[in-house]
Design an enzyme around this catalytic site. Structure first.
Site, PDB file in Angstrom:
ATOM      1  N   THR A 124       0.863  -0.784  -0.142  1.00 38.96           N
ATOM      2  CA  THR A 124       0.135  -0.120   0.013  1.00 38.96           C
ATOM      3  C   THR A 124       0.686   1.295   0.113  1.00 38.96           C
ATOM      4  O   THR A 124       1.535   1.209   0.711  1.00 38.96           O
ATOM      5  CB  THR A 124      -0.983  -0.361   1.172  1.00 38.96           C
ATOM      6  N   PHE A 150      -5.633  -6.906  -1.463  1.00 35.36           N
ATOM      7  CA  PHE A 150      -6.314  -6.496  -0.718  1.00 35.36           C
ATOM      8  C   PHE A 150      -6.512  -7.928  -0.287  1.00 35.36           C
ATOM      9  O   PHE A 150      -7.473  -8.113   0.648  1.00 35.36           O
ATOM     10  CB  PHE A 150      -7.943  -6.701  -1.703  1.00 35.36           C
ATOM     11  N   CYS A 258      -2.272  -3.354   9.056  1.00 28.14           N
ATOM     12  CA  CYS A 258      -2.722  -2.840   7.803  1.00 28.14           C
ATOM     13  C   CYS A 258      -4.121  -1.343   7.676  1.00 28.14           C
ATOM     14  O   CYS A 258      -3.966  -0.480   7.840  1.00 28.14           O
ATOM     15  CB  CYS A 258      -3.398  -3.204   6.625  1.00 28.14           C
TER      16      CYS A 258
HETATM   17  C1  UGA Z   1      -6.675  -5.765   5.943  1.00 27.42           C
HETATM   18  C2  UGA Z   1      -8.192  -5.873   4.880  1.00 27.42           C
HETATM   19  O1  UGA Z   1      -9.453  -6.150   5.779  1.00 27.42           O
HETATM   20  C3  UGA Z   1      -7.854  -6.533   3.850  1.00 27.42           C
HETATM   21  O2  UGA Z   1      -8.538  -6.562   2.228  1.00 27.42           O
HETATM   22  C4  UGA Z   1      -5.994  -5.685   3.492  1.00 27.42           C
HETATM   23  O3  UGA Z   1      -5.668  -6.327   1.944  1.00 27.42           O
HETATM   24  C5  UGA Z   1      -5.379  -5.862   4.614  1.00 27.42           C
HETATM   25  O4  UGA Z   1      -6.218  -4.703   5.443  1.00 27.42           O
HETATM   26  C6  UGA Z   1      -3.919  -5.071   3.408  1.00 27.42           C
HETATM   27  O5  UGA Z   1      -4.275  -3.724   3.637  1.00 27.42           O
HETATM   28  O6  UGA Z   1      -2.980  -5.472   3.464  1.00 27.42           O
HETATM   29  P1  UGA Z   1      -6.333  -7.729   7.303  1.00 27.42           P
HETATM   30  O7  UGA Z   1      -5.144  -7.049   7.981  1.00 27.42           O
HETATM   31  O8  UGA Z   1      -5.507  -8.553   7.913  1.00 27.42           O
HETATM   32  O9  UGA Z   1      -6.906  -7.042   6.422  1.00 27.42           O
HETATM   33  O10 UGA Z   1      -7.215  -7.821   9.136  1.00 27.42           O
HETATM   34  P2  UGA Z   1      -8.998  -7.850   8.893  1.00 27.42           P
HETATM   35  O11 UGA Z   1      -9.631  -9.384   8.878  1.00 27.42           O
HETATM   36  O12 UGA Z   1      -9.204  -6.648   7.973  1.00 27.42           O
HETATM   37  O13 UGA Z   1      -8.943  -7.024  10.539  1.00 27.42           O
HETATM   38  C7  UGA Z   1      -9.265  -5.876  10.985  1.00 27.42           C
HETATM   39  C8  UGA Z   1      -8.975  -6.059  12.163  1.00 27.42           C
HETATM   40  O14 UGA Z   1     -10.609  -5.447  12.300  1.00 27.42           O
HETATM   41  C9  UGA Z   1      -8.394  -6.757  13.140  1.00 27.42           C
HETATM   42  O15 UGA Z   1      -8.017  -6.145  14.552  1.00 27.42           O
HETATM   43  C10 UGA Z   1      -9.652  -7.517  13.283  1.00 27.42           C
HETATM   44  O16 UGA Z   1     -10.074  -8.767  14.913  1.00 27.42           O
HETATM   45  C11 UGA Z   1     -11.378  -6.455  13.428  1.00 27.42           C
HETATM   46  N1  UGA Z   1     -12.641  -6.842  13.182  1.00 27.42           N
HETATM   47  C12 UGA Z   1     -12.968  -7.208  11.513  1.00 27.42           C
HETATM   48  C13 UGA Z   1     -13.539  -6.666  13.465  1.00 27.42           C
HETATM   49  O17 UGA Z   1     -13.015  -6.312  14.715  1.00 27.42           O
HETATM   50  N2  UGA Z   1     -14.872  -6.829  13.846  1.00 27.42           N
HETATM   51  C14 UGA Z   1     -14.607  -7.479  12.279  1.00 27.42           C
HETATM   52  O18 UGA Z   1     -15.701  -7.533  12.076  1.00 27.42           O
HETATM   53  C15 UGA Z   1     -13.761  -7.760  11.019  1.00 27.42           C
END
Ligand code: UGA
Length: 435
Positions: A124, A150, A258
């Site tokens: 990014t 993504f 991220c």
């Molecule tokens: C995120 C994006 O979802 C990806 O699409 C993106 O490619 C990636 O960043 C990146 O830029 O490389 P990631 O960091 O692996 O992916 O994690 P997520 O699954 O998005 O979770 C992020 C945070 O949100 C975590 O702390 C998770 O626990 C929290 N979360 C997620 C919630 O609290 N509730 C939800 O319903 C979903």
């Protein structure tokens, strides 16, 4: 490009998944890293990252001869048709993205890149980076392309090979089409655009997800004050296809490598463009407030005094399914608790070894021993299978705080414990009726 000669620079989450996945599509991929020991491990098929399917894909690529690992980008890029930059872009001191790793690779390979070879940013990078790389390269015969990734940690391979969309942007439309062609087999919708738009898609998407989560966490707080149940509220919202069901789970705040970095970076980009992005700034602020509320909830559960309280934490990684601790909300909660003088014991199925400010144990029961409160911070499914009656017997107090609304409250209550979730005031023994 049907079977292309590809170089991937950087073998972190994004780079390794990109390299191994592109090799599985039949391309010939050379992955480059500066870390000699890591390259040697990867060349022997050893993958340190916990990521379902990745080690298998690496092994298959190595055996099939489509995938190799080397040190030294200059040698590797000779003869390449596409070079993917997957090096880290951490948060700089002022919240902006630190592009030094990208710039150093570009400078290193500038004079040896074959004419027509596409230089592709996958990490990014701030809007405008493609143009900056173009001028740094000083090679009008080498197109620069933005192709943001993504993938989510924990589902990286599945996300890469089954993407919702492929985004490719370049000020050289022909190069953009050639890069999109690398993914043809995936049959994903592709958005082909200019470089700045492609770069902005990534930030706009991640920041939207962060805002969605801050919004849900705020609604959860409102639920607590109004006596409503966030689980029913999000269920009711999620059926609306314009909103969608995903990313509606409240939690201890969002984190990971991220979302926090990208929200900060986009705020800096907006600032530089003299745009007051108040909406995004509020989402970031709200994320800090959510952690404060979790701390207040824990303090309330132990009689208002965290100093000297023993707190057992379940889960330390930023989400389930990964061993990544970077910017984990669980670690922030732990350090805030310990700053208040609490004594922290913790267990996480993906973490062993020492961590500052706490004692990490090898199982949940041991982490709960003598605890005044047990706080669930990461949504590992195995926490549902714990023997809660036995765990209750280990504790000194009886408070369970489930910041992911993961547990079945009735099971915890039947074990003689008290239970608090996020955004739930009454205990909803039966799931909300949504027929
Ligand atoms: C995120 C994006 O979802 C990806 O699409 C993106 O490619 C990636 O960043 C990146 O830029 O490389 P990631 O960091 O692996 O992916 O994690 P997520 O699954 O998005 O979770 C992020 C945070 O949100 C975590 O702390 C998770 O626990 C929290 N979360 C997620 C919630 O609290 N509730 C939800 O319903 C979903």
């Amino acid at each position: 490009m049907s079977a292309a000669r590809i170089v991937v620079v950087g073998t972190g989450y994004v780079g390794l998944t990109t390299g191994a996945s592109l090799a599985s599509l039949g391309h010939r991929v050379t992955c480059v890293d500066v870390d000699r020991a890591k390259v040697a491990r990867l060349a022997a098929g050893r993958v340190d990252i916990m990521e379902p399917g990745l080690a298998e894909l690496v092994a298959r690529g190595l055996t099939g001869g489509h995938l190799s690992f080397v040190v030294g980008a200059r040698e590797a890029v000779r003869g390449a048709e596409a070079v993917f930059l997957c090096v880290p872009t951490p948060m700089g001191a002022g919240g902006e993205a630190d592009l030094r790793a990208v710039e150093s690779v570009v400078t290193e390979v500038a004079d040896v890149l074959p004419a027509g070879c596409a230089v592709i940013t996958k990490s990014t990078v701030p809007v405008g980076t493609a143009r900056r790389i173009q001028s740094l390269l000083g090679r009008p015969d080498v197109p620069v392309v933005s192709n943001p990734e993504f993938l989510r940690e924990g589902t990286a391979v599945a996300d890469f090979l089954g993407p919702d969309r492929i985004v490719v942007g370049s000020d050289d439309p022909d190069a953009a089409h050639r890069v999109a062609g690398l993914y043809r087999q995936l049959r994903a919708p592709s958005v082909i655009t200019d470089a700045a738009s492609a770069e902005l898609v990534k930030y706009a998407a991640n920041c939207f997800l962060a805002m969605k989560l801050s919004y849900v966490n705020s609604v959860a707080e409102l639920c607590e004050r109004l006596g409503a149940d966030i689980e029913a509220v999000t269920e009711g919202m999620g059926h609306d296809r314009r909103i969608g069901r995903s990313f509606l789970k409240p939690g201890p705040g969002w984190g990971g490598s991220c979302l926090p970095k990208d929200t900060s970076a986009l705020l800096r980009v907006a600032e530089a463009a003299r745009f007051d992005f108040g909406l995004l700034a509020a989402a970031v602020q709200e994320n800090f407030a959510q952690r404060d509320r979790v701390i207040a909830k824990i303090a309330g559960a132990v009689g208002g005094r965290l100093a000297g309280a023993r707190i057992g934490l379940l889960g330390l990684t930023f989400k389930a399914g990964t061993n990544d601790l970077r910017d984990s909300p669980a670690l922030s909660v732990a350090s805030m608790l310990s700053a208040h003088g609490a004594d922290i014991a913790a267990y996480d199925p993906a973490v062993d070894g020492e961590l500052p400010g706490m004692t990490v144990f090898g199982d949940a029961y041991r982490a709960a021993r003598g605890a005044d409160a047990v706080v669930l911070l990461t949504e590992w499914p195995e926490f549902r299978q714990l023997d809660w009656a036995y765990l209750a017997g280990q504790m000194r107090g009886d408070a369970v705080i489930d910041t992911r609304n993961l547990l079945e409250p009735r099971v915890v209550l039947d074990a003689g414990l008290s239970w608090q979730g996020i955004g739930r005031t009454r205990v909803h023994v039966l799931p909300a009726s949504v027929s």
